[in-house]
Design a protein around this motif. Structure first.
Motif: not given
Length: 224
Positions: A9, A12, A17-18, A49, A56, A214
């Protein structure tokens, strides 16, 4: 060859993340990044996710019940935005690979269309067996990864059946036998959930091809 460092991600543990910024930062250290994919209410594919936005973002509720503009009005872990998959793929440099984790049924067609347009090497990793078959049917040339936890024999058998290029066990499932067997059959092996340097060193000694982590400190020597 050298074990590859794959940013889960966009690392993270070190960035939201993402997100675009996570992927841009991770690309300076990692050989590859993983991006999670879902569909929002207005139809676009987005990088997130969980099935809900609660963990998040500052919002609440199901991703699939938010339009893209509603999603983009939320903030991710402080200051970032939920990006479209398209924008995420554009943010990855051509030298860095991408594994796309598909978290719903019915994403394969749109994911593979975007992958085809992107200037980056894409591997698809659907979490649902049926979708792996779907990906093979739509774009047999795009490599597939089977990610699994648990029985190594069952994992190998399913990866064979779906003609995957990558066998992606969790670190708990991975051992020297699995790596040797997978390599013998032509699979690359990427281990997931690698949380410490000792794990990474053990995986490297077995000849694992990549570690999904991560945090970049898993492999402090990587691409410095």
């Amino acid at each position: 060859g050298k074990m590859r460092l794959i940013a889960h991600r966009g690392f993270a543990a070190t960035a939201p993340e993402n997100t675009i910024s996570a992927v841009e930062r991770a690309s300076r250290r990692a050989d590859e990044v993983t991006i999670d994919v879902r569909r929002c209410d207005s139809g676009e594919l987005v990088a997130i996710h969980d099935p809900t936005v609660d963990r998040v973002t500052d919002g609440t509720g199901a991703v699939c019940r938010h339009t893209l503009s509603e999603l983009q009005s939320l903030t991710v872990l402080g200051k970032e935005q939920i990006p479209t998959l398209d924008a995420m793929l554009q943010a990855v440099p051509a030298s860095v690979g991408v594994t796309l984790d598909l978290h719903e049924i019915g994403l394969a067609h749109d994911v593979l269309r975007l992958a085809d347009r992107a200037d980056v090497h894409v591997t698809v990793s659907p979490g649902i067996a049926h979708e792996l078959e779907g990906c093979r049917g739509i774009a047999p040339g795009v490599p597939r990864a089977y990610r699994f936890d648990g029985d190594a024999e069952v994992g190998l058998e399913f990866a064979r059946e779906t003609d995957c290029s990558y066998l992606n066990p969790t670190v708990e499932t991975c051992d020297g036998w699995l790596v040797a067997t997978a390599h013998n059959e032509g699979f690359c092996v990427n281990a997931w959930g690698v949380g410490c340097q000792d794990d990474a060193a053990a995986l490297e000694s077995w000849g694992v091809d990549g570690v999904v982590a991560d945090h970049p400190q898993i492999m402090p020597q990587a691409r410095l």
